[in-house]
Design a protein around this motif. Structure first.
Motif, short mmCIF file in Angstrom:
data_model
loop_
_atom_site.label_atom_id
_atom_site.label_comp_id
_atom_site.label_asym_id
_atom_site.label_seq_id
_atom_site.Cartn_x
_atom_site.Cartn_y
_atom_site.Cartn_z
N ALA A 196 40.62 10.26 30.18
CA ALA A 196 41.43 11.26 29.48
C ALA A 196 41.69 12.47 30.37
CB ALA A 196 40.72 11.69 28.20
N GLU A 197 40.68 12.91 31.12
CA GLU A 197 40.85 14.05 32.02
C GLU A 197 41.85 13.73 33.12
OE1 GLU A 197 39.93 17.94 33.59
OE2 GLU A 197 39.72 16.99 31.63
N ILE A 198 41.75 12.54 33.68
CA ILE A 198 42.68 12.12 34.73
C ILE A 198 44.10 12.02 34.18
CG2 ILE A 198 43.33 10.15 36.18
CD1 ILE A 198 40.23 9.69 36.49
N THR A 199 44.23 11.41 33.00
CA THR A 199 45.55 11.26 32.39
C THR A 199 46.17 12.61 32.11
OG1 THR A 199 44.87 9.17 31.38
CG2 THR A 199 46.81 10.25 30.46
N LYS A 200 45.37 13.58 31.67
CA LYS A 200 45.87 14.93 31.41
C LYS A 200 46.56 15.51 32.63
CE LYS A 200 42.95 18.34 31.65
NZ LYS A 200 41.77 19.18 31.30
N TRP A 201 45.93 15.36 33.79
CA TRP A 201 46.51 15.94 35.01
C TRP A 201 47.69 15.14 35.53
CZ3 TRP A 201 46.04 20.72 36.30
CH2 TRP A 201 44.94 21.45 35.85
N VAL A 202 47.69 13.84 35.28
CA VAL A 202 48.91 13.05 35.60
C VAL A 202 50.08 13.58 34.77
CG1 VAL A 202 50.00 10.78 35.47
CG2 VAL A 202 47.65 10.98 36.29
N MET A 203 49.85 13.84 33.49
CA MET A 203 50.91 14.35 32.63
C MET A 203 51.33 15.77 33.03
SD MET A 203 51.60 11.83 30.71
CE MET A 203 51.00 10.68 31.96
N PHE A 204 50.39 16.57 33.51
CA PHE A 204 50.71 17.90 34.03
C PHE A 204 51.72 17.80 35.17
CE2 PHE A 204 49.70 21.07 37.36
CZ PHE A 204 49.93 22.25 36.68
N GLN A 205 51.51 16.83 36.02
CA GLN A 205 52.47 16.64 37.12
C GLN A 205 53.79 16.11 36.60
OE1 GLN A 205 53.62 13.35 38.69
NE2 GLN A 205 55.12 14.85 39.39
N MET A 206 53.74 15.13 35.74
CA MET A 206 54.97 14.50 35.26
C MET A 206 55.84 15.47 34.47
SD MET A 206 55.02 11.36 36.34
CE MET A 206 56.24 10.60 35.26
N GLY A 207 55.21 16.31 33.65
CA GLY A 207 55.99 17.22 32.81
C GLY A 207 56.20 18.59 33.40
N GLY A 208 55.43 18.95 34.43
CA GLY A 208 55.50 20.29 34.99
C GLY A 208 55.85 20.33 36.45
N LEU A 209 54.88 20.01 37.30
CA LEU A 209 55.09 20.15 38.74
C LEU A 209 56.33 19.42 39.24
CD1 LEU A 209 51.61 19.89 40.52
CD2 LEU A 209 52.99 21.92 40.13
N GLY A 210 56.47 18.16 38.86
CA GLY A 210 57.60 17.37 39.37
C GLY A 210 58.95 17.94 38.97
N PRO A 211 59.21 18.08 37.67
CA PRO A 211 60.51 18.59 37.24
C PRO A 211 60.80 20.00 37.74
CG PRO A 211 59.41 17.48 35.42
CD PRO A 211 58.41 17.57 36.52
N MET A 212 59.82 20.89 37.69
CA MET A 212 60.06 22.27 38.10
C MET A 212 60.25 22.41 39.60
SD MET A 212 60.30 23.91 35.30
CE MET A 212 60.91 22.38 34.55
N PHE A 213 59.42 21.70 40.37
CA PHE A 213 59.59 21.74 41.82
C PHE A 213 60.92 21.11 42.23
CE2 PHE A 213 54.99 22.08 43.60
CZ PHE A 213 54.73 23.14 42.73
N GLY A 214 61.28 20.02 41.56
CA GLY A 214 62.55 19.38 41.88
C GLY A 214 63.74 20.28 41.61
N GLN A 215 63.72 20.98 40.48
CA GLN A 215 64.81 21.91 40.18
C GLN A 215 64.81 23.09 41.16
OE1 GLN A 215 67.25 21.45 38.14
NE2 GLN A 215 66.46 19.59 37.18
N MET A 216 63.65 23.58 41.51
CA MET A 216 63.58 24.65 42.50
C MET A 216 64.17 24.19 43.82
SD MET A 216 60.25 26.77 43.91
CE MET A 216 59.45 25.26 44.50
N GLY A 217 63.86 22.97 44.23
CA GLY A 217 64.42 22.44 45.46
C GLY A 217 65.93 22.37 45.42
N PHE A 218 66.47 22.02 44.26
CA PHE A 218 67.93 21.96 44.12
C PHE A 218 68.56 23.32 44.39
CE2 PHE A 218 71.70 22.54 41.43
CZ PHE A 218 72.51 21.52 41.91
N PHE A 219 67.94 24.38 43.87
CA PHE A 219 68.53 25.71 44.00
C PHE A 219 68.19 26.40 45.32
CE2 PHE A 219 68.81 25.18 39.38
CZ PHE A 219 70.11 25.56 39.18
N TYR A 220 67.23 25.85 46.06
CA TYR A 220 66.89 26.43 47.36
C TYR A 220 67.47 25.64 48.52
CZ TYR A 220 63.69 30.19 46.02
OH TYR A 220 63.17 31.36 45.54
N LYS A 221 67.52 24.31 48.40
CA LYS A 221 67.89 23.48 49.55
C LYS A 221 69.23 22.77 49.39
CE LYS A 221 66.12 19.72 52.50
NZ LYS A 221 66.05 20.49 53.76
N PHE A 222 69.56 22.40 48.17
CA PHE A 222 70.73 21.57 47.97
C PHE A 222 71.89 22.37 47.36
CE2 PHE A 222 67.07 18.62 47.91
CZ PHE A 222 67.39 17.90 49.05
#
Length: 232
Positions: A112-138
């Motif tokens: 459960a602890e591991i799954t929690k952090w996988v979901m943190f990445q899937m719902g937070g880090l990935g989407p937010m970093f990807g959008q930031m990259g769009f507005f900084y690099k692309f």
């Protein structure tokens, strides 16, 4: 030999060995999560390069496996009840962890602890970093209004602060090294590609930089970061 004839994707990306896991991917942060897991777990697999061009990810063959037209995707010819196709990188990590019995914890609480952090990445880090990259690099960097760029930068900084605090006194995010680290660290590494390390104050963080360094020095990670190999 296991037959994968029911998967139309194999007519375009033909397997050489249909008895092993078929990986359809490109070495993006989401893509390398799965190649890293496969390497770390020692599972036999065959990588197929699927570029990010519409001619690949929106082709009928690829859409037959993943109607969401995103890499990565896999076919496991030796699934629980026969061949199984999967997409969404987090779901694939969880599946491979269960299949191998590795990097997913040894009891329900650890899982459960591991799954929690996988979901943190899937719902937070990935989407937010990807959008930031769009507005900084692309293409987004050409937009004069600074608010979209600032929004994603600030959210990226907030998420990094959450991660930094959670890593206090720990080498890995959920105890022992796990699929949660395989999910999170490739997105931290993407800040180099996006050119946003300074913008988010990455090097001022207490724990995250050393965490990423630990991750990147793992032999399986070093190998998997270019699987499938980028076209030359």
């Amino acid at each position: 030999m296991t037959s994968l004839a029911n998967f139309p994707i194999t007519t375009r990306w033909a397997p050489k060995d249909s008895s092993v896991i078929q990986l359809y991917s490109f070495p993006t942060p989401n893509g390398v999560k799965v190649s890293i897991a496969l390497e770390e777990m020692g599972l036999a697999y065959e990588p197929h390069l699927v570029t990010l061009s519409d001619s690949d990810v929106k082709s009928p063959e690829f859409l037959s496996l993943n109607p969401n037209n995103k890499i990565p995707a896999i076919i496991d010819p030796n699934g629980p009840t026969g061949p199984i196709g999967l997409w969404e990188s987090g779901a694939i990590l969880l599946y491979l962890g269960e299949k191998s019995g590795k990097f997913i914890g040894t009891n329900a609480a650890e899982k459960a602890e591991i799954t929690k952090w996988v979901m943190f990445q899937m719902g937070g880090l990935g989407p937010m970093f990807g959008q930031m990259g769009f507005f900084y690099k692309f293409a987004g960097k050409e937009i004069e209004d600074p608010r979209p760029r600032e929004r994603y930068r600030d959210e990226a900084k907030r998420l990094l602060a959450v991660l930094d605090g959670a890593l206090e006194g720990k080498d890995w995010i959920a105890g022992d090294y796990s699929i949660a680290d395989m999910a999170i660290a490739p997105w931290l590494n993407a800040l180099n590609f996006y050119g946003t390390r300074d913008a988010v104050g990455f090097d001022d963080l207490k724990n995250v930089p050393a965490y990423l360094e630990r991750f990147m020095t793992r032999p399986a990670v070093g190998k998997a970061m270019n699987i499938p190999a980028r076209p030359v």
